[in-house]
Design an enzyme around this catalytic site. Sequence first.
Site, PDB file in Angstrom:
ATOM      1  N   ASP A  20       1.062  -1.129   0.004  1.00  0.00           N
ATOM      2  CA  ASP A  20      -0.270  -0.079  -0.216  1.00  0.00           C
ATOM      3  C   ASP A  20       0.777   1.226  -0.085  1.00  0.00           C
ATOM      4  O   ASP A  20       1.650   1.666   1.399  1.00  0.00           O
ATOM      5  CB  ASP A  20      -0.939  -0.035   1.128  1.00  0.00           C
ATOM      6  CG  ASP A  20      -2.119   1.267   1.504  1.00  0.00           C
ATOM      7  OD1 ASP A  20      -1.615   1.657   0.485  1.00  0.00           O
ATOM      8  OD2 ASP A  20      -2.729   1.048   2.023  1.00  0.00           O
ATOM      9  N   ASP A  37      -0.390   5.874  -7.354  1.00  0.00           N
ATOM     10  CA  ASP A  37      -0.908   4.674  -6.049  1.00  0.00           C
ATOM     11  C   ASP A  37      -1.198   2.994  -6.968  1.00  0.00           C
ATOM     12  O   ASP A  37      -1.881   3.137  -7.438  1.00  0.00           O
ATOM     13  CB  ASP A  37      -2.338   5.321  -5.325  1.00  0.00           C
ATOM     14  CG  ASP A  37      -2.533   4.882  -4.225  1.00  0.00           C
ATOM     15  OD1 ASP A  37      -1.910   3.716  -3.900  1.00  0.00           O
ATOM     16  OD2 ASP A  37      -3.623   4.677  -3.480  1.00  0.00           O
TER      17      ASP A  37
END
Length: 434
Positions: free
Chosen positions: A100, A311
Site C-alpha cells: 500500500d 497509487d
Amino acid sequence: MQNLAFVIVTLLAALAISRCNAAATVRMQLTHADAGRGLAARELMQRMALRSKARAARRLSSSASAPVSPGTYDNGVPTTEYLVHLAIGTPPQPVQLTLDTGSDLIWTQCQPCPACFDQALPYFDPSTSSTLSLTSCDSTLCQGLPVASCGSPKFWPNQTCVYTYSYGDKSVTTGFLEVDKFTFVGAGASVPGVAFGCGLFNNGVFKSNETGIAGFGRGPLSLPSQLKVGNFSHCFTAVNGLKPSTVLLDLPADLYKSGRGAVQSTPLIQNPANPTFYYLSLKGITVGSTRLPVPESEFALKNGTGGTIIDSGTAMTSLPTRVYRLVRDAFAAQVKLPVVSGNTTDPYFCLSAPLRAKPYVPKLVLHFEGATMDLPRENYVFEVEDAGSSILCLAIIEGGEVTTIGNFQQQNMHVLYDLQNSKLSFVPAQCDKL
Ligand SMILES: *[C@@H]1O[C@H](CO)[C@@H](O)[C@H](O)[C@H]1NC(C)=O
Ligand SMILES: *[C@@H]1O[C@H](CO)[C@@H](O)[C@H](O)[C@H]1NC(C)=O
Ligand SMILES: *[C@@H]1O[C@H](CO)[C@@H](O)[C@H](O)[C@H]1NC(C)=O
Ligand SMILES: *[C@@H]1O[C@H](CO)[C@@H](O)[C@H](O)[C@H]1NC(C)=O
Ligand SMILES: *[C@@H]1O[C@H](CO)[C@@H](O)[C@H](O)[C@H]1NC(C)=O
C-alpha cells in the site's frame, strides 16, 4: 483489503540487506491472484472499480482528525491489489501484507487477537519470537505515529507504545508497536529491527487473504523508509494474465534502463498536509487529437487538498467529475459508437461494438511536468462480450477531488520511485522479463 484481485508476492532472490548498507537489490515477484480464477472480464473490472471507489473514499476522509469507526462493505468490496509475502520473527512466521503506497504503517494481526478478521494464515504469535521487542511510548518511532499512547500497566505492559491507525474507508487497527526481524521469504535475506504494528483490534474492509498491510508511503514507518532504500519500483504484467510481476527495492540503474523505450521522469511533490502520498504534477490530458480544455490548476494541490497522486494500491484511475466528463465525451465523440445505457456496466462508460471488432480508439495521453504518459490501448479500455455483441468500456472512473493514477494504467510499465531524488520515472517494459 481486497477479496479477489490481488497479487501474491514471492521473493525469488535477494541479496542480504542491512539497515546500514542500502545498496543491494531486493527482488519480489508478484502474481495476480485473479489470473487463475476464470473470472469473467466484466466481473474482474467491476471488482476493480469497486476497489478504486473504496480507495477514493478512504483518501477523501484521511485527515488524521477524521472520526473513525469500524465499518463493513457487505457487497465484498475489496480495496487492495497486491499482497507482499514476508515473515516476521525468530523463527520466522509468514504474513501476507497488502502492498500500500497510500499508507505508512506496517502491521499484521497478532495473537491473542481479541478482535480480528479471518485470515488464511495463523495469527502472528509474538510470544514465540525470540527477537521481538516492544517499543516504549516515548521512542521516536512511537511519536512518529499519528495516534499513539502509553500502555497503562493495568491493561498493557507499562509505558509501551500502543497505536491506533485508521484509514479513510473506516478500516482501523489497534495494537502494540513492536520491533522484530523481517525475513524475505525464499531468499534467506533478513533485516533486524523493523518496527511494525502487532494488531489486536482490527476492523474494516478486510475480506481477503491478507493478514495486514505493508505501508510503502513516504513516512518514516513505511517499509522503504525503514529499510532506508534510495528507490523502489514495480512492474505490473497485464492484470488478466498469468505472468508474474515484480517489485524491486534499491534496483541497479542499468536494470532500470532496460525498458522498451525512453525513460520519462517527473518530480515527486510533497504535500505537507499529507506527507504519505506520492503527488505528481499533472498538467493536462489529450484524447486522440484533442487536448482537453482543463486548466492546470484543476490537477494541482490547492492549500493541501486535491492534487494528483500515483497509487499502486488503486486499480482504476479516477478523475474529478468535471475532468472525467470531458475525457468521456471526447472519447465518445471520437469512437462514434452507440452508448450502452443501464447499469450492467456501472460505473464504467461503455459503447456498443460489433462482436470482436476491436474498434478504433483514440490515444490517451497524460502530460506531466517533464514527462508524457502515452497509454497503450489495453491500459485504458477493456472489452466485454455480451449476448452476441461487444461492449467497449473506458477503464477510468469518476472520483473525488484527488486525481489518482491507478495500477490498471500502469500495466507493462516499469515505474520507479526515486526517493533520493524525489522523482518518479516510468518506461514501457515487458514486466515478466525484468
Ligand atoms: C510505569 O512506568 C513509569 C515510568 O517509567 C513508572 O514511573 C511507574 O512506576 C511504572 N508503573 C508500574 C506499575 O510499573
Ligand atoms: C490464501 O493464502 C493461503 C496461504 O498462503 C493460500 O494457500 C491460498 O491459496 C490463498 N488463497 C487465495 C484465494 O489466494
Ligand atoms: C537506486 O538506489 C541505489 C542506491 O540506493 C543506486 O545505487 C541505484 O543506482 C538506484 N537505482 C536507480 C534506478 O536509480
Ligand atoms: C488552508 O488550510 C488551512 C488549514 O486547513 C486553513 O486554516 C486556511 O484557512 C486555508 N487557507 C485558504 C486560503 O483556504
Ligand atoms: C440496476 O441494478 C439494480 C441492482 O443490481 C437493479 O435492481 C436495477 O433494475 C438495475 N437498473 C437498470 C436500469 O438496469
